[in-house]
Write a protein that holds these residues in place. Sequence first.
Motif, mmCIF file in Angstrom:
data_model
loop_
_atom_site.group_PDB
_atom_site.id
_atom_site.type_symbol
_atom_site.label_atom_id
_atom_site.label_comp_id
_atom_site.label_asym_id
_atom_site.label_seq_id
_atom_site.Cartn_x
_atom_site.Cartn_y
_atom_site.Cartn_z
ATOM 1 N N GLY A 18 -40.477 48.867 34.823
ATOM 2 C CA GLY A 18 -40.220 50.028 33.978
ATOM 3 C C GLY A 18 -40.695 51.275 34.703
ATOM 4 N N GLY A 19 -41.338 52.178 33.984
ATOM 5 C CA GLY A 19 -41.841 53.387 34.619
ATOM 6 C C GLY A 19 -40.784 54.468 34.736
ATOM 7 N N THR A 20 -41.213 55.633 35.175
ATOM 8 C CA THR A 20 -40.338 56.803 35.240
ATOM 9 C C THR A 20 -39.093 56.557 36.074
ATOM 10 O OG1 THR A 20 -42.178 58.339 34.902
ATOM 11 C CG2 THR A 20 -40.218 59.212 35.983
ATOM 12 N N ILE A 21 -39.223 55.771 37.149
ATOM 13 C CA ILE A 21 -38.116 55.615 38.097
ATOM 14 C C ILE A 21 -36.816 55.191 37.419
ATOM 15 C CG2 ILE A 21 -38.680 53.200 38.699
ATOM 16 C CD1 ILE A 21 -37.986 53.988 41.638
ATOM 17 N N GLY A 22 -36.906 54.348 36.388
ATOM 18 C CA GLY A 22 -35.692 53.873 35.727
ATOM 19 C C GLY A 22 -35.527 54.375 34.306
ATOM 20 N N MET A 23 -36.357 55.352 33.898
ATOM 21 C CA MET A 23 -36.297 55.824 32.514
ATOM 22 C C MET A 23 -35.024 56.612 32.235
ATOM 23 S SD MET A 23 -40.141 57.000 31.434
ATOM 24 C CE MET A 23 -41.443 55.795 31.197
ATOM 25 N N LEU A 30 -38.175 60.478 27.307
ATOM 26 C CA LEU A 30 -37.872 59.477 28.322
ATOM 27 C C LEU A 30 -38.531 58.142 27.987
ATOM 28 C CD1 LEU A 30 -38.314 61.645 31.550
ATOM 29 C CD2 LEU A 30 -36.157 60.751 30.625
ATOM 30 N N ALA A 31 -37.778 57.055 28.154
ATOM 31 C CA ALA A 31 -38.280 55.728 27.819
ATOM 32 C C ALA A 31 -37.757 54.714 28.837
ATOM 33 C CB ALA A 31 -37.826 55.329 26.413
ATOM 34 N N PRO A 32 -38.499 53.606 29.051
ATOM 35 C CA PRO A 32 -38.028 52.567 29.977
ATOM 36 C C PRO A 32 -36.661 52.040 29.562
ATOM 37 C CG PRO A 32 -40.318 52.200 29.366
ATOM 38 C CD PRO A 32 -39.812 53.286 28.470
ATOM 39 N N ALA A 33 -35.823 51.731 30.559
ATOM 40 C CA ALA A 33 -34.451 51.293 30.264
ATOM 41 C C ALA A 33 -34.038 50.159 31.187
ATOM 42 C CB ALA A 33 -33.489 52.466 30.410
ATOM 43 N N SER A 34 -33.280 49.212 30.617
ATOM 44 C CA SER A 34 -32.708 48.123 31.409
ATOM 45 C C SER A 34 -31.540 48.645 32.241
ATOM 46 C CB SER A 34 -32.233 47.008 30.484
ATOM 47 O OG SER A 34 -33.316 46.417 29.807
ATOM 48 N N GLY A 35 -31.020 47.770 33.093
ATOM 49 C CA GLY A 35 -29.833 48.129 33.860
ATOM 50 C C GLY A 35 -30.108 48.799 35.184
ATOM 51 N N PHE A 36 -31.349 48.772 35.646
ATOM 52 C CA PHE A 36 -31.656 49.500 36.880
ATOM 53 C C PHE A 36 -31.090 48.801 38.105
ATOM 54 C CE2 PHE A 36 -34.400 51.106 40.333
ATOM 55 C CZ PHE A 36 -34.200 52.463 40.138
ATOM 56 N N GLU A 37 -30.924 47.485 38.051
ATOM 57 C CA GLU A 37 -30.394 46.778 39.222
ATOM 58 C C GLU A 37 -29.023 47.324 39.609
ATOM 59 O OE1 GLU A 37 -29.211 42.291 40.808
ATOM 60 O OE2 GLU A 37 -29.837 42.579 38.723
ATOM 61 N N LEU A 127 -40.006 61.628 38.991
ATOM 62 C CA LEU A 127 -38.849 62.007 38.171
ATOM 63 C C LEU A 127 -37.868 60.846 38.157
ATOM 64 C CD1 LEU A 127 -38.224 65.682 39.390
ATOM 65 C CD2 LEU A 127 -39.209 64.983 37.201
ATOM 66 N N PRO A 128 -37.149 60.628 37.047
ATOM 67 C CA PRO A 128 -36.242 59.483 36.957
ATOM 68 C C PRO A 128 -35.094 59.570 37.955
ATOM 69 C CG PRO A 128 -36.661 60.421 34.772
ATOM 70 C CD PRO A 128 -37.212 61.395 35.772
ATOM 71 N N ALA A 129 -34.617 58.414 38.370
ATOM 72 C CA ALA A 129 -33.437 58.357 39.238
ATOM 73 C C ALA A 129 -32.263 59.046 38.552
ATOM 74 C CB ALA A 129 -33.080 56.905 39.545
ATOM 75 N N GLY A 130 -31.571 59.871 39.312
ATOM 76 C CA GLY A 130 -30.374 60.525 38.794
ATOM 77 C C GLY A 130 -30.569 61.945 38.318
ATOM 78 N N VAL A 131 -31.818 62.372 38.065
ATOM 79 C CA VAL A 131 -32.020 63.748 37.623
ATOM 80 C C VAL A 131 -32.169 64.649 38.845
ATOM 81 C CG1 VAL A 131 -33.181 62.911 35.540
ATOM 82 C CG2 VAL A 131 -34.556 63.688 37.478
ATOM 83 N N THR A 132 -31.994 65.935 38.650
ATOM 84 C CA THR A 132 -32.069 66.898 39.747
ATOM 85 C C THR A 132 -33.433 66.848 40.426
ATOM 86 O OG1 THR A 132 -30.536 68.345 38.582
ATOM 87 C CG2 THR A 132 -31.857 69.334 40.341
ATOM 88 N N ASP A 133 -33.403 66.807 41.749
ATOM 89 C CA ASP A 133 -34.606 66.820 42.581
ATOM 90 C C ASP A 133 -35.489 65.589 42.379
ATOM 91 O OD1 ASP A 133 -35.977 68.131 44.644
ATOM 92 O OD2 ASP A 133 -37.440 68.980 43.257
ATOM 93 N N SER A 134 -34.918 64.487 41.915
ATOM 94 C CA SER A 134 -35.706 63.264 41.735
ATOM 95 C C SER A 134 -36.161 62.706 43.079
ATOM 96 C CB SER A 134 -34.878 62.212 41.006
ATOM 97 O OG SER A 134 -35.564 60.971 40.992
#
Length: 334
Positions: A18-23, A30-37, A127-134
């Motif tokens: 989990g953690g910010t990387i995939g939130m 922001l919350a942990p989310a499945s589907g990061f693979e 910052l989460p994957a996909g957001v600006t300047d992550s």
Amino acid sequence: MNSSTYPAAQHVMVLYTGGTIGMQASAHGLAPASGFEARMREYLASQPELVVPQWRFREMSPLIDSANMSPAYWQQLREAVVDAVDVQGCDSVLILHGTDTLAYSAAAMSFQLLGLHARVVFTGSMLPAGVTDSDAWENLSGALVALGQGLAPGVHLYFHGEQLDPTRCAKVRSFGRHPFKRLERQGGGMKATSLPTELTYRQNKQLAKVGVLPLVPGIGAEQLDGVLNSGIQGLVLECYGSGTGPSDNPEFLAALSRARDNGVVVVAITQCHEGGVELDVYEAGSRLRGAGVLSGGGMTREAAYGKLHGLLGTGLDTAEVRRLVELDLCGELS
């Protein structure tokens, strides 16, 4: 030795906690989310110039904000690493983790995985994957590349191009791309020449109860007793300077002596950002030693906390735990 001295990773297990990387955004933030693979595969496929080892993916359950990390979850991580290495044949493990408690988890796993010949790397993002300047993809891909170039066996922390020893660093910033820093701690013990079987990574560990108490001017025996009487087996006592405390308070010292007599292992570390504990320099420190307090040398809070969990979870007798506290097991005192 530099990293090229060690063999390149061939098969990496990615453990996603989990953690910010995939939130992702939710109604409450922001919350942990499945589907990061799938997102990870899509990103790496879009970067053909990146040369990374073969990898497979395991989503831990539950996915958590790292603010909710616990010693029980560390046991799940240890079991997942052992399964990846000993059962599935991976030579390396990449753990994706939130930054708030990443240094705690990486330090704790250093003691949970003693004797492991595989490489374990912790990383995450601010910052989460996909957001600006992550910073998510640069940290994830950088960690994979580092594994592909070869790392020493054991646990590492990778962030923004830096490889850090998790028993020597801490999160020092709540912003920016460089949240982690090696602390300039000094003072340590002799290197352990061998490890009891109970400490090696294949051995199941029990959950231990460990507390942390920072000293502040005016702290009294009643506050110390409140922590010691809460059922803990070990205490990280954050002392002043080189390991001093209220040595002119007989009730405070008596509380520490009772803790020792009751089998509670108390370890002194310094509150300072640099330096370490030398309990015999000042009378105020030697009186703590006389009450049974052990020297944590230059250990960080994260390392001392993780070490006590690792030692107390083995079922070793108190005398052996006390002996091992002051020996260097994996670089925490070097």
